[in-house]
Design a protein around this motif. Structure first.
Motif, PDB file in Angstrom:
ATOM      1  N   ARG A   1     109.750 -73.438   9.769  1.00 35.57           N
ATOM      2  CA  ARG A   1     110.150 -74.697  10.386  1.00 35.57           C
ATOM      3  C   ARG A   1     109.088 -75.143  11.392  1.00 35.57           C
ATOM      4  O   ARG A   1     108.668 -74.356  12.238  1.00 35.57           O
ATOM      5  N   GLY A   2     108.676 -76.382  11.267  1.00 34.18           N
ATOM      6  CA  GLY A   2     107.717 -76.938  12.218  1.00 34.18           C
ATOM      7  C   GLY A   2     106.313 -77.015  11.645  1.00 34.18           C
ATOM      8  O   GLY A   2     105.801 -76.039  11.087  1.00 34.18           O
ATOM      9  N   ARG A   3     105.693 -78.179  11.773  1.00 30.13           N
ATOM     10  CA  ARG A   3     104.364 -78.371  11.204  1.00 30.13           C
ATOM     11  C   ARG A   3     103.310 -77.498  11.869  1.00 30.13           C
ATOM     12  O   ARG A   3     102.384 -77.010  11.211  1.00 30.13           O
ATOM     13  N   TRP A   4     103.444 -77.291  13.174  1.00 31.13           N
ATOM     14  CA  TRP A   4     102.473 -76.454  13.863  1.00 31.13           C
ATOM     15  C   TRP A   4     102.487 -75.028  13.330  1.00 31.13           C
ATOM     16  O   TRP A   4     101.440 -74.381  13.223  1.00 31.13           O
ATOM     17  N   ARG A   5     103.658 -74.511  13.009  1.00 31.00           N
ATOM     18  CA  ARG A   5     103.752 -73.162  12.463  1.00 31.00           C
ATOM     19  C   ARG A   5     103.067 -73.071  11.105  1.00 31.00           C
ATOM     20  O   ARG A   5     102.359 -72.093  10.817  1.00 31.00           O
ATOM     21  N   HIS A   6     103.272 -74.074  10.276  1.00 29.55           N
ATOM     22  CA  HIS A   6     102.616 -74.088   8.971  1.00 29.55           C
ATOM     23  C   HIS A   6     101.092 -74.104   9.131  1.00 29.55           C
ATOM     24  O   HIS A   6     100.378 -73.379   8.424  1.00 29.55           O
ATOM     25  N   SER A   7     100.611 -74.927  10.039  1.00 30.61           N
ATOM     26  CA  SER A   7      99.168 -75.009  10.267  1.00 30.61           C
ATOM     27  C   SER A   7      98.619 -73.696  10.802  1.00 30.61           C
ATOM     28  O   SER A   7      97.548 -73.235  10.384  1.00 30.61           O
ATOM     29  N   LEU A   8      99.341 -73.073  11.720  1.00 31.43           N
ATOM     30  CA  LEU A   8      98.880 -71.824  12.310  1.00 31.43           C
ATOM     31  C   LEU A   8      98.829 -70.706  11.281  1.00 31.43           C
ATOM     32  O   LEU A   8      97.909 -69.873  11.304  1.00 31.43           O
ATOM     33  N   ILE A   9      99.801 -70.675  10.373  1.00 26.83           N
ATOM     34  CA  ILE A   9      99.790 -69.662   9.313  1.00 26.83           C
ATOM     35  C   ILE A   9      98.526 -69.777   8.479  1.00 26.83           C
ATOM     36  O   ILE A   9      97.877 -68.774   8.153  1.00 26.83           O
ATOM     37  N   SER A  10      98.143 -70.987   8.143  1.00 25.97           N
ATOM     38  CA  SER A  10      96.930 -71.195   7.349  1.00 25.97           C
ATOM     39  C   SER A  10      95.670 -70.876   8.144  1.00 25.97           C
ATOM     40  O   SER A  10      94.699 -70.349   7.599  1.00 25.97           O
TER      41      SER A  10
ATOM     42  N   ILE B   1      95.813 -78.835   7.506  1.00 20.81           N
ATOM     43  CA  ILE B   1      96.089 -80.271   7.663  1.00 20.81           C
ATOM     44  C   ILE B   1      97.234 -80.755   6.778  1.00 20.81           C
ATOM     45  O   ILE B   1      97.789 -81.825   7.031  1.00 20.81           O
ATOM     46  N   GLU B   2      97.588 -79.984   5.764  1.00 21.11           N
ATOM     47  CA  GLU B   2      98.599 -80.440   4.812  1.00 21.11           C
ATOM     48  C   GLU B   2      99.927 -80.825   5.463  1.00 21.11           C
ATOM     49  O   GLU B   2     100.526 -81.855   5.096  1.00 21.11           O
ATOM     50  N   PRO B   3     100.435 -80.051   6.440  1.00 21.01           N
ATOM     51  CA  PRO B   3     101.724 -80.424   7.033  1.00 21.01           C
ATOM     52  C   PRO B   3     101.719 -81.785   7.713  1.00 21.01           C
ATOM     53  O   PRO B   3     102.786 -82.363   7.949  1.00 21.01           O
ATOM     54  N   TRP B   4     100.543 -82.301   8.006  1.00 24.83           N
ATOM     55  CA  TRP B   4     100.437 -83.560   8.734  1.00 24.83           C
ATOM     56  C   TRP B   4     100.173 -84.742   7.801  1.00 24.83           C
ATOM     57  O   TRP B   4     100.057 -85.882   8.267  1.00 24.83           O
ATOM     58  N   LEU B   5     100.057 -84.467   6.507  1.00 23.36           N
ATOM     59  CA  LEU B   5      99.810 -85.530   5.539  1.00 23.36           C
ATOM     60  C   LEU B   5     101.128 -86.130   5.053  1.00 23.36           C
ATOM     61  O   LEU B   5     102.172 -85.480   5.095  1.00 23.36           O
ATOM     62  N   SER B   6     101.045 -87.340   4.573  1.00 28.37           N
ATOM     63  CA  SER B   6     102.234 -87.986   4.035  1.00 28.37           C
ATOM     64  C   SER B   6     102.628 -87.338   2.710  1.00 28.37           C
ATOM     65  O   SER B   6     101.805 -86.708   2.031  1.00 28.37           O
TER      66      SER B   6
END
Length: 266
Positions: free
Chosen positions: A121-130, A191-196
């Motif tokens: 949950r959360g875009r920042w978490r997804h980005s940090l994992i990558s 960057i993917e979590p922040w894309l449309s």
């Protein structure tokens, strides 16, 4: 659910990883002392083993960050054991990076662990994992170059210094390539979590070919030359003297003749 739900056995470090770590330590000692009859062989084994260790740590960083982000399945998949055989496909994660290392002296990104993103949950978490994987390469590069940027090279044998410089080059190349915003690589995952949704749907079909695209680009002389200009610029900023990483590469390839300026002395 948190990391406390992981069973103790799922955290136990794999004997396979411990064996690779032992090879790194022994061959590092042989490289430092000049114990081996053929020093180039010691450098080859030391750098190769250390590179596999860094691959394991790279994938572990992804898994560990995902665990704390909410994906507790990484434990059952064996990702927390640092066993290289557990990370996705052994061919993509270990074999291909080793082939690129031996053939071209490039730290090619390996395959990533399978993260159940729906648990995060959360875009920042997804980005940090990558980002966690290539950041591990950045840290590894900082450790390898520490004697250079700390000015602590007195007493460090020349062949060991060259080996460290070449290992640092591999980590820098791996970090840069992984951070490229190319579908299928960690940079795109950042960057993917922040894309449309529309953009992600358009890019999705190209994800399986991202690594092959990078592979192809590295064979283009202009791209390869520009890429290594950046790599050597970073190494220079970290205090690695000109030619040290190149000499490390030539010594690593012990089956070929080593330029006289890089010849290992007993």
């Amino acid at each position: 659910m948190t990391a406390t739900t992981i069973r103790p056995g799922e955290r136990r470090i794999s004997p396979v990883f411990l064996g690779i770590l032992a090879v790194t330590a022994v061959t590092g000692w042989a490289t430092w002392t000049g114990f081996a009859a053929q020093p180039g062989v010691a450098v080859f084994l030391f750098v190769t083993a250390a590179w596999v260790v860094s691959l394991c740590l790279h994938e572990y960083a992804h898994a560990r960050t995902a665990l704390h982000g909410g994906d507790i399945t990484v434990g059952a998949k064996g990702y927390l054991t640092l066993n290289p055989l557990k990370y996705t496909h052994a061919l993509l994660s270990i074999v291909l990076p080793l082939v690129f290392l031996i053939m071209g002296g490039i730290g090619l990104p390996g395959g990533a662990v399978f993260i159940e993103r729906n648990r995060i949950r959360g875009r920042w978490r997804h980005s940090l994992i990558s980002a966690a994987g290539p950041l591990t390469n950045v840290l590894f590069a900082a450790v390898c170059t520490a004697p250079f940027w700390l000015g602590a090279l007195d007493g460090v044998p020349r062949d060991f210094r060259f080996a460290l410089a070449f290992l640092a080059l591999l980590q820098v190349t791996a970090a840069i390539l992984n951070f490229l915003p190319v579908p299928g690589l960690d940079g795109y995952g950042v960057i993917e979590p922040w894309l449309s949704y529309k953009v992600k749907r358009q890019v999705e079909p190209f994800a399986p070919f991202g690594l092959m695209f990078v592979f192809a680009l590295l064979w283009v002389p202009s791209f390869r030359d520009g890429f290594f200009d950046v790599v050597y610029g970073i190494l220079h900023a970290l205090g690695v003297e000109d030619g040290a990483s190149s000499c490390g590469y030539w010594i690593y390839r012990f089956w070929e003749s080593t330029p006289e300026i890089c010849a290992i002395t007993p």
